[in-house]
Design a protein around this motif. Structure first.
Motif, PDB file in Angstrom:
ATOM      1  N   THR A 185       0.851  -1.185   0.000  1.00 19.51           N
ATOM      2  CA  THR A 185       0.000   0.000   0.000  1.00 19.51           C
ATOM      3  C   THR A 185       0.887   1.236   0.000  1.00 19.51           C
ATOM      4  OG1 THR A 185      -1.778  -1.109   1.203  1.00 19.51           O
ATOM      5  CG2 THR A 185      -1.751   1.302   1.263  1.00 19.51           C
ATOM      6  N   VAL A 186       0.629   2.145  -0.916  1.00 14.64           N
ATOM      7  CA  VAL A 186       1.350   3.408  -0.984  1.00 14.64           C
ATOM      8  C   VAL A 186       0.435   4.488  -0.427  1.00 14.64           C
ATOM      9  CG1 VAL A 186       2.496   5.096  -2.469  1.00 14.64           C
ATOM     10  CG2 VAL A 186       2.610   2.645  -3.023  1.00 14.64           C
ATOM     11  N   THR A 187       0.860   5.142   0.644  1.00 14.27           N
ATOM     12  CA  THR A 187       0.066   6.196   1.263  1.00 14.27           C
ATOM     13  C   THR A 187       0.610   7.547   0.823  1.00 14.27           C
ATOM     14  OG1 THR A 187      -0.364   4.794   3.177  1.00 14.27           O
ATOM     15  CG2 THR A 187      -0.758   7.159   3.428  1.00 14.27           C
ATOM     16  N   ALA A 194      -2.300  20.311  -3.869  1.00 14.11           N
ATOM     17  CA  ALA A 194      -1.524  19.250  -4.499  1.00 14.11           C
ATOM     18  C   ALA A 194      -2.395  18.395  -5.412  1.00 14.11           C
ATOM     19  CB  ALA A 194      -0.880  18.377  -3.422  1.00 14.11           C
ATOM     20  N   ARG A 195      -3.683  18.311  -5.127  1.00 16.40           N
ATOM     21  CA  ARG A 195      -4.553  17.494  -5.970  1.00 16.40           C
ATOM     22  C   ARG A 195      -4.634  18.041  -7.389  1.00 16.40           C
ATOM     23  NH1 ARG A 195      -7.981  13.881  -3.329  1.00 16.40           N
ATOM     24  NH2 ARG A 195      -7.973  14.036  -1.065  1.00 16.40           N
ATOM     25  N   VAL A 255      -3.178   2.451  -3.667  1.00 17.24           N
ATOM     26  CA  VAL A 255      -2.814   3.812  -3.280  1.00 17.24           C
ATOM     27  C   VAL A 255      -3.885   4.371  -2.350  1.00 17.24           C
ATOM     28  CG1 VAL A 255      -2.326   6.150  -4.086  1.00 17.24           C
ATOM     29  CG2 VAL A 255      -1.590   4.180  -5.456  1.00 17.24           C
ATOM     30  N   GLU A 256      -3.451   4.868  -1.200  1.00 18.33           N
ATOM     31  CA  GLU A 256      -4.336   5.536  -0.248  1.00 18.33           C
ATOM     32  C   GLU A 256      -3.933   7.006  -0.152  1.00 18.33           C
ATOM     33  OE1 GLU A 256      -4.003   3.609   3.498  1.00 18.33           O
ATOM     34  OE2 GLU A 256      -5.263   1.896   2.936  1.00 18.33           O
ATOM     35  N   GLU A 257      -4.918   7.892  -0.121  1.00 17.74           N
ATOM     36  CA  GLU A 257      -4.643   9.312   0.050  1.00 17.74           C
ATOM     37  C   GLU A 257      -5.107   9.757   1.428  1.00 17.74           C
ATOM     38  OE1 GLU A 257      -6.481  11.467  -3.083  1.00 17.74           O
ATOM     39  OE2 GLU A 257      -5.080  10.748  -4.623  1.00 17.74           O
ATOM     40  N   ARG A 258      -4.303  10.635   2.047  1.00 21.38           N
ATOM     41  CA  ARG A 258      -4.677  11.169   3.347  1.00 21.38           C
ATOM     42  C   ARG A 258      -4.299  12.636   3.408  1.00 21.38           C
ATOM     43  NH1 ARG A 258      -0.069   8.363   7.216  1.00 21.38           N
ATOM     44  NH2 ARG A 258       1.653   9.754   6.649  1.00 21.38           N
ATOM     45  N   ALA A 325       4.697   2.776   1.737  1.00 18.96           N
ATOM     46  CA  ALA A 325       5.447   3.985   1.411  1.00 18.96           C
ATOM     47  C   ALA A 325       4.586   5.196   1.727  1.00 18.96           C
ATOM     48  CB  ALA A 325       5.841   3.995  -0.068  1.00 18.96           C
ATOM     49  N   THR A 326       5.177   6.172   2.347  1.00 19.65           N
ATOM     50  CA  THR A 326       4.439   7.378   2.713  1.00 19.65           C
ATOM     51  C   THR A 326       5.073   8.579   2.073  1.00 19.65           C
ATOM     52  OG1 THR A 326       3.850   6.415   4.834  1.00 19.65           O
ATOM     53  CG2 THR A 326       3.628   8.791   4.634  1.00 19.65           C
TER      54      THR A 326
END
Length: 327
Positions: A185-187, A194-195, A255-258, A325-326
């Motif tokens: 999972t890539v955070t 940034a979006r 991919v997770e977005e926070r 990965a963050t």
């Protein structure tokens, strides 16, 4: 029998780093004698490496070392980047450059030319909203006042990106994923800006070619005492780059977005970056242009990381890793 002309000599400060290695390779490919200074005596094949700590070395020692080496060109690819403390950035990006410029000025014997100095700066100097931008801007002022040339770099892509960078870290985790077969999972830390933001990313090999152009004729006289922005004119989104890297790897990553923590700017300064002079000015003066697109840069990054992997599975196989990965 006529004597052959000796090869021109270049000294690359920070020669063992991500950018320094590519700069050294570009000069080697053009027949230069390449010397590299870094905190540890590390260098690629063909580079004469020497351990010199620019932050701690006394100015007198630097001048003596330079006089003994007598390079025609000095390229400064050293410095502190994201993750370093404010004090470390001030030491490496500003104070060390000022002392080295003083050493360069002290080197020439009567009638002998001083080595040409090419400093690698950053487009973040335009905003000067961070310690990084301010210290790099101070170094640019010092180098240009001394008649050197500064090439301000945008975000760089390509083979050898360090794991400490976002995409370099993702590539390393994807390569480990190809060996383990576990999910990855890539955070990604995002902001509203940034979006929608699109920024320029330059292949590190194109940047090295620009340094080579700035070092010799016919460009060197035209860029003396100038600071130039390198670029591509083709901005791209960070999420687009991430998706392309995952696709090239063949690893099925999620991919997770926070949102960032309150008051915290994502590493790399995704917001507040001012716009400097057009990259077209640099291209015209240097006789240079960027020729590699983002996908070629990311492919080079992935192939370098996957090639260094010693796992049982081939790079690009559909496997995954439990790493996170963050960015």
């Amino acid at each position: 029998m006529a004597r052959s002309t000796p090869a021109p000599r270049v000294l690359v400060l920070g020669g063992s780093g991500f950018v320094g290695r590519h700069v050294s390779a570009a000069f080697l490919a053009r027949g230069w004698e390449v010397h590299g200074w870094s905190r540890r005596a590390q260098g690629a094949a063909g580079v004469t490496a020497r351990a010199v700590d620019l932050v701690r070395a006394a100015p007198g020692r630097l001048a003596d070392e330079l006089a003994a080496l007598a390079p025609q060109v000095v390229v400064n690819a050293a410095g502190a980047v994201w993750g370093a403390s404010d004090a470390e950035m001030a030491d490496a990006n500003e104070d060390a450059v000022a002392r080295f410029v003083a050493a360069v000025r002290a080197v020439p014997a009567p009638g002998a030319p001083a080595p040409r100095l090419v400093q690698l700066g950053s487009v973040h100097e335009h905003a000067a909203a961070t310690v990084y931008g301010r210290t790099k801007a101070a170094a640019t002022a010092c180098v240009t006042e001394a008649g050197g040339t500064v090439l301000r770099l945008p975000n760089l892509l390509g083979p050898g990106m360090p794991e400490g960078s976002f995409l370099g870290g993702v590539a390393a985790r994807l390569a480990r994923a190809a060996r383990t077969g576990e999910p990855v999972t890539v955070t990604v830390t995002v902001t509203a800006l940034a979006r929608r933001e699109r920024r320029e990313f330059l292949d590190v090999r194109d940047a090295a070619d620009a340094v080579l152009a700035a070092a010799g004729p016919p460009a060197a006289p035209r860029v003396r005492g100038r600071a130039l922005d390198l670029g591509t004119g083709r901005p791209v989104g960070v999420r687009e780059l991430l998706d392309t890297l995952i696709r090239l790897s063949g690893v099925p990553a999620r991919v997770e977005e926070r949102l960032p923590e309150p008051g915290r700017t994502p590493p790399g300064g995704l917001s507040g970056l001012g716009r400097g002079p057009s990259h077209e000015v640099a291209g015209e003066l240097l006789g240079w242009r960027a020729v590699r697109g983002p996908e070629e840069s990311l492919r080079g990054l992935w192939e370098a990381v996957a090639g260094a992997s010693s796992g049982p599975r081939a790079a690009g196989e559909r496997s995954a890793s439990g790493g996170r990965a963050t960015g």
